[in-house]
Design an enzyme around this catalytic site. Sequence first.
Site, mmCIF file in Angstrom:
data_model
loop_
_atom_site.group_PDB
_atom_site.id
_atom_site.type_symbol
_atom_site.label_atom_id
_atom_site.label_comp_id
_atom_site.label_asym_id
_atom_site.label_seq_id
_atom_site.Cartn_x
_atom_site.Cartn_y
_atom_site.Cartn_z
ATOM 1 C CB SER A 12 14.610 31.216 5.781
ATOM 2 O OG SER A 12 15.914 31.545 5.360
ATOM 3 C CE1 TYR A 68 14.616 33.007 2.272
ATOM 4 C CE2 TYR A 68 13.144 32.756 0.407
ATOM 5 C CZ TYR A 68 13.828 32.208 1.466
ATOM 6 O OH TYR A 68 13.731 30.860 1.731
HETATM 7 C C1 GCO Z 1 19.832 32.373 -0.514
HETATM 8 C C2 GCO Z 1 19.011 31.120 -0.333
HETATM 9 C C3 GCO Z 1 18.515 31.029 1.112
HETATM 10 C C4 GCO Z 1 17.968 29.639 1.348
HETATM 11 C C5 GCO Z 1 17.328 29.451 2.697
HETATM 12 C C6 GCO Z 1 18.317 29.402 3.801
HETATM 13 O O1 GCO Z 1 19.726 33.006 -1.581
HETATM 14 O O2 GCO Z 1 20.595 32.671 0.423
HETATM 15 O O3 GCO Z 1 17.938 31.065 -1.232
HETATM 16 O O4 GCO Z 1 17.559 32.032 1.300
HETATM 17 O O5 GCO Z 1 17.000 29.358 0.398
HETATM 18 O O6 GCO Z 1 16.365 30.430 2.931
HETATM 19 O O7 GCO Z 1 17.616 29.153 5.011
#
Ligand code: GCO
Length: 255
Positions: A146, A159
């Site tokens: 990501s 995440y």
């Molecule tokens: C967020 C998004 C990001 C994208 C992606 C960007 O909440 O900022 O979900 O996490 O999904 O990962 O690369």
Amino acid sequence: MKGQLFDLAGRTALVTGASRGLGRAMAEGLAEAGAAVVLNGADGDRLAKAASEMRAAGYRVHEARFDVTNEAEILAAFAALDAAGIAIDILVNNAGIQFRRPMVDLDTADWRRVIETNLTSAFVVGREAAKRMIPRGAGKIINIGSLTSDLARATVAPYTVAKGGIKMLTRAMTAEWAAHGIQANAIGPGYMLTDMNQALVDDPAFNAWVVGRTPSRRWGKPGELIGTAVFLASAASDYVNGQIIYVDGGMLAVL
Ligand code: GCO
């Protein structure tokens, strides 16, 4: 060799989280390039629907239903593939969830759930695939990272940490498995139009930020990952290892 550089004929790809979104798009792209695909999803009905739609499109499709956070289900799925004589040549570790909340309000259970789903799963599934690739002296592992593999954004800490871990897990896989003919690389999608991001797309302020912050001035489409996925799954990337390729409209390249 020239015409076959990107040809996946004769190869089988396992894609986790392939029922929808980025995983579904990459599974279709790999199938279009000639691979047989093993679709994974946790929800049996959604997985069966995706498999049926892809078979109707003429692709060779197997299904492997397992929850990527359940090690017993992963081991059973690989045992079933072994028993069926299905060798995984290409693994796309795509399955992942998002959970947006400020860290001071974040329960440890939610933290763990995101880390388990987005990072630990890639280790467990990757380990089981590599155990079978090493004796064959060949394999392709594509981990889905990501923008947050490199840059943090407030309210998505687990995440971000998981995706940062994906970048380093990819390098760890290279360190241990490249000598066995395995190429482990990652794709870092930018802000893509997926179900997971629908709430962001629908938020006028966030949408304006993405469009303004991205040099290409738009969100990415899931199908725009296919070229990079086919490249990393094919002979064209036989000397590429431990890399993360961003497909992000240029977002990480500029302030
Ligand atoms: C967020 C998004 C990001 C994208 C992606 C960007 O909440 O900022 O979900 O996490 O999904 O990962 O690369």
